[in-house]
Design a protein around this motif. Structure first.
Motif, mmCIF file in Angstrom:
data_model
loop_
_atom_site.group_PDB
_atom_site.id
_atom_site.type_symbol
_atom_site.label_atom_id
_atom_site.label_comp_id
_atom_site.label_asym_id
_atom_site.label_seq_id
_atom_site.Cartn_x
_atom_site.Cartn_y
_atom_site.Cartn_z
ATOM 1 N N LEU A 137 45.591 27.722 -5.040
ATOM 2 C CA LEU A 137 44.386 28.326 -4.675
ATOM 3 C C LEU A 137 44.027 29.514 -5.259
ATOM 4 C CD1 LEU A 137 45.098 27.623 -0.626
ATOM 5 C CD2 LEU A 137 43.782 26.620 -2.129
ATOM 6 N N SER A 138 44.579 30.661 -5.482
ATOM 7 C CA SER A 138 44.105 31.564 -6.129
ATOM 8 C C SER A 138 43.861 31.464 -7.562
ATOM 9 C CB SER A 138 45.307 32.608 -6.650
ATOM 10 O OG SER A 138 44.855 33.890 -6.952
ATOM 11 N N ASN A 139 44.272 30.482 -8.403
ATOM 12 C CA ASN A 139 43.883 30.002 -9.671
ATOM 13 C C ASN A 139 42.361 29.268 -9.450
ATOM 14 O OD1 ASN A 139 44.239 29.972 -12.399
ATOM 15 N ND2 ASN A 139 44.728 27.542 -12.094
ATOM 16 N N ARG A 140 42.480 28.511 -8.457
ATOM 17 C CA ARG A 140 41.010 27.736 -8.218
ATOM 18 C C ARG A 140 40.008 28.780 -7.880
ATOM 19 N NH1 ARG A 140 41.977 22.395 -4.945
ATOM 20 N NH2 ARG A 140 43.331 22.231 -6.692
ATOM 21 N N ALA A 141 40.159 29.662 -6.966
ATOM 22 C CA ALA A 141 39.244 30.678 -6.511
ATOM 23 C C ALA A 141 38.852 31.416 -7.905
ATOM 24 C CB ALA A 141 39.762 31.509 -5.632
ATOM 25 N N ALA A 142 39.803 31.753 -8.868
ATOM 26 C CA ALA A 142 39.239 32.567 -10.075
ATOM 27 C C ALA A 142 38.768 31.576 -10.995
ATOM 28 C CB ALA A 142 40.563 33.076 -10.685
ATOM 29 N N LEU A 143 38.926 30.444 -11.146
ATOM 30 C CA LEU A 143 38.101 29.661 -11.876
ATOM 31 C C LEU A 143 36.579 29.457 -11.181
ATOM 32 C CD1 LEU A 143 40.738 26.669 -12.384
ATOM 33 C CD2 LEU A 143 39.662 28.344 -14.210
ATOM 34 N N GLN A 144 36.370 29.466 -10.032
ATOM 35 C CA GLN A 144 35.050 29.568 -9.572
ATOM 36 C C GLN A 144 34.475 30.799 -9.310
ATOM 37 O OE1 GLN A 144 33.673 26.662 -8.793
ATOM 38 N NE2 GLN A 144 35.590 25.334 -8.983
ATOM 39 N N ASP A 145 35.100 31.830 -10.103
ATOM 40 C CA ASP A 145 34.756 33.324 -10.005
ATOM 41 C C ASP A 145 34.477 33.926 -8.558
ATOM 42 O OD1 ASP A 145 33.722 35.515 -11.263
ATOM 43 O OD2 ASP A 145 31.632 35.077 -10.981
ATOM 44 N N ILE A 198 36.102 28.168 -0.639
ATOM 45 C CA ILE A 198 36.057 28.581 -1.976
ATOM 46 C C ILE A 198 34.779 27.774 -2.730
ATOM 47 C CG2 ILE A 198 36.993 28.531 -4.190
ATOM 48 C CD1 ILE A 198 39.636 28.819 -2.891
ATOM 49 N N TYR A 199 34.608 26.699 -2.560
ATOM 50 C CA TYR A 199 33.528 25.778 -3.048
ATOM 51 C C TYR A 199 32.036 26.348 -2.543
ATOM 52 C CZ TYR A 199 37.198 22.891 -5.180
ATOM 53 O OH TYR A 199 38.316 22.354 -6.040
ATOM 54 N N ARG A 200 32.135 26.537 -1.142
ATOM 55 C CA ARG A 200 30.914 27.120 -0.523
ATOM 56 C C ARG A 200 30.340 28.210 -1.395
ATOM 57 N NH1 ARG A 200 29.939 28.618 5.760
ATOM 58 N NH2 ARG A 200 32.386 29.280 5.243
ATOM 59 N N LEU A 201 31.361 29.194 -1.311
ATOM 60 C CA LEU A 201 30.776 30.635 -2.050
ATOM 61 C C LEU A 201 30.393 30.485 -3.608
ATOM 62 C CD1 LEU A 201 30.478 33.680 -1.736
ATOM 63 C CD2 LEU A 201 32.906 33.760 -1.740
ATOM 64 N N SER A 202 31.373 29.566 -4.068
ATOM 65 C CA SER A 202 30.945 29.392 -5.691
ATOM 66 C C SER A 202 29.699 28.917 -5.819
ATOM 67 C CB SER A 202 32.237 28.844 -6.275
ATOM 68 O OG SER A 202 32.465 27.494 -5.628
ATOM 69 N N GLY A 203 29.662 27.957 -4.802
ATOM 70 C CA GLY A 203 28.284 26.858 -4.885
ATOM 71 C C GLY A 203 26.952 28.138 -4.940
ATOM 72 N N ILE A 204 27.112 28.942 -4.168
ATOM 73 C CA ILE A 204 25.949 29.857 -3.860
ATOM 74 C C ILE A 204 25.901 30.866 -5.326
ATOM 75 C CG2 ILE A 204 25.234 32.074 -2.539
ATOM 76 C CD1 ILE A 204 27.018 30.862 -0.093
ATOM 77 N N LYS A 205 27.022 31.184 -5.862
ATOM 78 C CA LYS A 205 26.983 31.913 -6.882
ATOM 79 C C LYS A 205 26.552 31.076 -8.213
ATOM 80 C CE LYS A 205 30.328 34.691 -7.890
ATOM 81 N NZ LYS A 205 29.339 35.459 -8.427
ATOM 82 N N LYS A 206 27.153 30.065 -8.255
ATOM 83 C CA LYS A 206 26.662 29.255 -9.487
ATOM 84 C C LYS A 206 25.293 28.989 -9.595
ATOM 85 C CE LYS A 206 30.657 26.281 -10.875
ATOM 86 N NZ LYS A 206 31.303 24.711 -10.772
ATOM 87 N N GLY A 207 24.479 28.945 -8.300
ATOM 88 C CA GLY A 207 22.940 28.666 -8.490
ATOM 89 C C GLY A 207 22.252 29.763 -8.925
ATOM 90 N N ARG A 208 23.288 30.924 -9.482
ATOM 91 C CA ARG A 208 22.581 32.257 -9.527
ATOM 92 C C ARG A 208 21.591 32.681 -8.718
ATOM 93 N NH1 ARG A 208 22.413 32.028 -16.571
ATOM 94 N NH2 ARG A 208 24.350 31.751 -16.654
ATOM 95 N N ASN A 209 21.934 32.466 -7.627
ATOM 96 C CA ASN A 209 20.859 32.930 -6.614
ATOM 97 C C ASN A 209 20.677 34.396 -6.544
ATOM 98 O OD1 ASN A 209 20.076 30.177 -5.426
ATOM 99 N ND2 ASN A 209 22.352 30.080 -4.734
#
Length: 368
Positions: free
Chosen positions: A348-356, A311-322
């Motif tokens: 986990l589901s809630n955490r994923a949603a928070l990370q978009d 989750i954090y790996r994918l959200s990190g990619i998205k957060k950078g607006r790459n």
């Protein structure tokens, strides 16, 4: 009639690319940009994807938050002298001062001004006197390569991104009948894990004619129990190893999504290697649909920490607006991953949603 297409450049390149492709072929393409955007090569990416001849382009750098500077720079172009000139304007990108000034400046000419609302795949005509504010859908459909190039990424393994290890029918059986939920595959995974720790790399192949003692039962399991279609009966190659230890689920989901959304090979890829400068990203699945990008990772029967890390790996990619605001992330789990109430584990589901990031398990894969 002569046509000039005007775009305001920002890090969100897709509205500009779609606008250029959707509008009639123009005589001139004007890009109102900034020094920061030019240093990042944003305008060049748009021009490349759209295939615009350089001699038809004009870059106009402005101070992004200065109404006076933006107005002055536009006036310097000495536009509006030709009564047969039509201006097609896209004010979706840029800062608010850039959009406001461009809108007000070109309104005095023979112009049509458009805006793409967030999360839409169409443009609105900006006209306060017009009662109908319908979003007009676009016919343009960007390929995966076009979308990625719009953000400066290239696909390093273009010829491999649609390659499957085995026939789709076998992969369907693996999912439906859980063919690989077997002790032999558990031992194979343990062997690879141990090998990798000791050798600092994964095995490139595994002998089936003379297998390691830990895998003595593997050949018969593959040959006779599940009838796995090995390319060489004496050897498991790297692709086959990856498939047996989890890659099958990537291929299953790839086939399902391709069929569901009627995607062709240019719109979807599996194990795609994306490169941009010093950045390298390898999503398990990636596809474009209605000019939005979907990027996903797959897991089989994850431990909580493994899923959190994904989750954090994918959200990190998205957060950078790459990959822009049009990008969406998802994680697909091959097994049922629910609590006693029948819901995907809430924390986990809630955490994923928070990370978009959207989370799906075996029971909800059809919702992707």
């Amino acid at each position: 009639m002569s046509i000039t297409v005007v775009n305001i450049v920002s890090e969100q390149t897709i509205p500009n690319i779609v606008f250029v492709k959707e509008m009639p072929s123009a005589n001139r393409y004007l890009f109102v940009t900034t020094q920061k955007m030019e240093e990042k090569g944003i305008t060049d990416s748009i021009i490349k994807v759209c295939g615009i001849p350089l001699h038809q382009t004009t870059k106009l750098p402005v101070l992004e938050n200065s109404f006076q500077n933006i107005t002055h720079r536009l006036q310097e172009l000495n536009l509006g002298k030709n009564p047969n000139e039509e201006y097609l304007i896209n004010i979706t990108g840029g800062t608010k001062p850039m959009s406001i000034v461009v809108h007000d400046f070109f309104r005095q000419f023979n112009s049509r001004i458009y805006y793409m609302p967030l999360n839409s795949n169409g443009f609105m005509l900006c006209n306060a006197e017009q009662q109908d504010e319908t979003i007009m859908p676009v016919s343009c459909r960007l390929s995966l390569t076009e979308y990625l190039q719009g953000y400066g990424f290239e696909i390093a393994n273009q010829t491999e991104m649609n390659r499957l290890t085995v026939l789709p029918e076998f992969t369907g059986l693996v999912f439906e009948e859980k063919l690989l939920n077997a002790p032999e595959i558990v031992l194979l995974k343990k062997y690879i894990e141990t090998f990798t720790k000791e050798q600092h790399h994964q095995p490139g192949s595994i002998s089936l004619a003379n297998p390691p003692h830990e895998l003595i039962a593997l050949p018969n399991f593959l040959y006779y129990t599940i009838k796995f279609p090995v390319q060489d009966k004496n050897l498991l190659n790297n692709r086959e190893i990856q498939y047996l230890t989890g890659g099958w689920f990537k291929e299953y989901l790839y086939l399902q999504l391709k069929s569901k959304y009627r995607l062709n090979d240019s719109n979807i890829g599996i194990n795609v290697k994306l490169v941009k400068n010093n950045m390298a990203i390898e999503p398990h699945l990636i596809f474009t649909l209605q000019n939005s990008l979907y990027m996903g990772y797959t897991v089989i029967a994850p431990r909580k920490t493994e899923l959190e890390n994904t989750i954090y790996r994918l959200s990190g990619i998205k957060k950078g607006r790459n990959f822009g605001l049009q990008s969406k992330g998802f994680i697909a789990i091959a097994e049922i991953f629910r609590n006693k109430a029948g819901n995907i584990q809430f924390d986990l589901s809630n955490r994923a949603a928070l990370q978009d990031v959207l989370l799906y398990d075996r029971l909800s894969l059809s919702q992707i």
